[in-house]
Scaffold this motif. Structure first.
Motif, short mmCIF file in Angstrom:
data_model
loop_
_atom_site.label_atom_id
_atom_site.label_comp_id
_atom_site.label_asym_id
_atom_site.label_seq_id
_atom_site.Cartn_x
_atom_site.Cartn_y
_atom_site.Cartn_z
N GLU A 1 -43.00 1.17 -77.71
CA GLU A 1 -42.37 1.89 -76.61
C GLU A 1 -41.28 1.02 -75.99
OE1 GLU A 1 -45.44 2.88 -73.87
OE2 GLU A 1 -46.69 3.86 -75.38
N ASN A 2 -40.12 1.60 -75.75
CA ASN A 2 -39.05 0.87 -75.09
C ASN A 2 -39.45 0.52 -73.66
OD1 ASN A 2 -36.72 0.28 -76.64
ND2 ASN A 2 -36.24 2.47 -76.74
N GLN B 1 -48.29 -3.05 -77.26
CA GLN B 1 -46.94 -3.58 -77.42
C GLN B 1 -46.99 -5.00 -78.00
OE1 GLN B 1 -45.11 -0.70 -76.92
NE2 GLN B 1 -43.77 -1.54 -75.33
N ARG C 1 -36.38 -0.92 -79.36
CA ARG C 1 -37.10 -0.30 -80.48
C ARG C 1 -36.15 0.06 -81.62
NH1 ARG C 1 -38.28 5.07 -81.64
NH2 ARG C 1 -40.24 5.43 -82.79
#
Length: 493
Positions: free
Chosen positions: A470-471, A296, A362
């Motif tokens: 990824e959220n 991330q 995202r």
């Protein structure tokens, strides 16, 4: 405050709002100090009889130390807290600013300019502080306001300092104007220390277990972290090369090789330190609830490379670009037309953070980075036959997506690992400066149109990376030294 993510910025009785205003103004002053010299360069050059090459060297020196400074300050803020680190940075920067203002030789001027790059790390501190005060459904908007309004400090300096210098008058008017900014910065450091607090009353300030390098939670992430450090050293190597005879000739070639050797040694040392900090707990195994994905962080670094990196590069060349592209423009008119790019910060960054809070991290980033790529592609098509208002409109539209993208990046950074928000913000911020170095180096070899196309292409690379983002969902977990487990909600959108 409502639960919808909106913020009443005039509600000063709310400690969150008071902290936000205290913090964005601290950032505003750091940028005013950092770029106080820019609108007064002609006066500085005339006062000290500097050559054009020496002036260009000052501009490079101004950003040279910012890359490592953001990493170091990120570690310090996680360990000691934003209140003392921001206050200290403001006060130290005040003395450096005043020292620059009254430097009488080029050597002292260059040293102070180099050291003042340190003030560019102030941005990182406020990211951690704001994230402590605002919940997940508002943090994007709050971080966007902090970044956008604070970043306006450079534009405010450009607008006000020439007039202030004229008010002081005389050959040393520029000195007193820059010194005045330094004095205000130092005094505000004391104000900030008195009124700012690291967390709301009763909240815990989470700190990393170890300091000296970023902690990761898997072996794959450790190798990715080491790899992500390499571009930062390459950017510093490019800066050393640009200060050599191949660039502005500040020092001879032998010094360039010495600096490059030092960078290699520093990279080896940092790699060993990173390995030492992480190897022990990775061998023991990291509990599932304490894990986070460094992927991330890497993706957000790439996104900030394209957004803030391109902004720094474009803001520095846009006035000259307009002047050379359109016949009949004066330097003043070209500067006014180009200023729209920076002015968009006031609304663009907050809007990017708000989009992220409202529509998802995202999804917002995909839309904004895609818009950035299209915007720079269109800017690459601009030529002397374009209608000037249309060219300015395209430039400002592109600017919106650039700065809104920055807001979206930093709406997500506080939601990865709270105890390391400063370090994560520091690394992403450093990547923004890396982007500026790379883009401006590209510009020194290609035409303006190709320069814009290169940024658009790099943004598409960033867009592909964001597809793997990824959220944030559910909670992140922090564990105190006594074993107490705390959860922080990050799952809104």
């Amino acid at each position: 405050m409502s639960d919808t993510g909106s913020l009443n910025l005039l509600r000063f009785s709310d400690p969150k709002i008071k902290t936000l205003h205290l913090t964005w103004f601290a950032f505003f002053l750091t940028f005013a100090v950092w770029f106080a010299h820019a609108p007064l360069l002609s006066s500085i050059q005339a006062s000290l009889s500097l050559t054009d090459a020496q002036i260009r060297a000052l501009l490079i020196l101004n950003v040279a130390i910012t890359i490592p400074a953001r990493i170091v300050v990120g570690m310090l803020v996680d360990k000691y807290g934003p209140r003392i680190i921001y206050s200290g940075l403001l006060i130290i920067s005040a003395f450096l600013c005043i020292g620059f203002a009254f430097a009488n030789t080029y050597t002292s001027l260059a040293i102070f300019r180099f050291l003042l790059g340190f003030v560019g790390a102030g941005f990182v501190i406020g990211i951690r502080l704001v994230s402590e005060w605002f919940p997940a459904h508002q943090v994007g908007t709050a971080e966007g306001i902090y970044g956008g309004w604070g970043n306006f400090g450079s534009a405010a300096a450009a607008m006000l300092l020439p007039t202030i210098a004229l008010m002081y008058g005389g050959d040393d008017g520029w000195r007193y104007a820059i010194a005045s900014v330094g004095v205000i910065c130092g005094l505000y450091g004391l104000v900030f220390y008195k009124y700012a607090r690291n967390t709301p009353k009763g909240s815990i300030y989470f700190k990393p277990k170890k300091t000296g390098a970023m902690e990761v939670t898997s072996w794959g992430d450790l190798w990715l972290l080491i790899g992500m450090n390499i571009p930062m050293y390459l950017a510093l190597g490019i800066l050393a090369w640009r200060l050599s005879p191949a660039g502005v000739n500040l020092f001879d070639e032998s010094w360039m090789y010495i600096f490059l050797g030092i960078l290699v040694l520093l990279f080896i040392f940092q790699t060993q330190q990173t390995w030492r900090i992480n190897a022990e707990h990775l061998r023991e195994g990291v509990p599932e609830m304490q894990k986070y994905s460094f992927k991330q962080v890497g993706i957000l670094n790439i996104a900030y490379f394209a957004t803030f990196g391109s902004e720094l590069a474009v803001v520095s060349m846009l006035p000259l670009y307009f002047l050379q592209t359109f016949e009949g423009l004066t330097p003043v008119k070209a500067g006014i037309l180009a200023s729209g790019f920076a002015f968009m910060n006031l609304i663009s960054r907050p809007m990017g953070g708000w989009f992220s809070d409202k529509f998802g991290r995202r999804r917002s980033m995909i839309i904004l980075i895609a818009g950035l790529a299209v915007g720079y592609f269109l800017m690459g098509l601009i030529d002397s036959y374009w209608w000037i208002p249309l060219a300015v409109l395209v430039t400002m539209a592109c600017s919106f997506f650039v700065q809104a993208g920055e807001g979206a990046v930093f709406s997500m950074i506080p939601l990865i690992k709270r105890s390391m928000t400063g370090q994560i913000a520091g690394m992403a911020g450093a990547y923004g400066n890396v982007g500026a170095v790379v883009y401006l180096t590209v510009l020194s070899f290609v035409s303006y149109s190709t320069f814009f196309f290169v940024i658009a292409a790099s943004a598409l690379f960033g867009l592909v990376a964001i597809l793997f983002l990824e959220n944030p969902k559910g909670h992140i977990t922090e564990v105190l030294p006594d074993g107490t487990v705390h959860t922080i909600d990050v799952g809104h959108k």
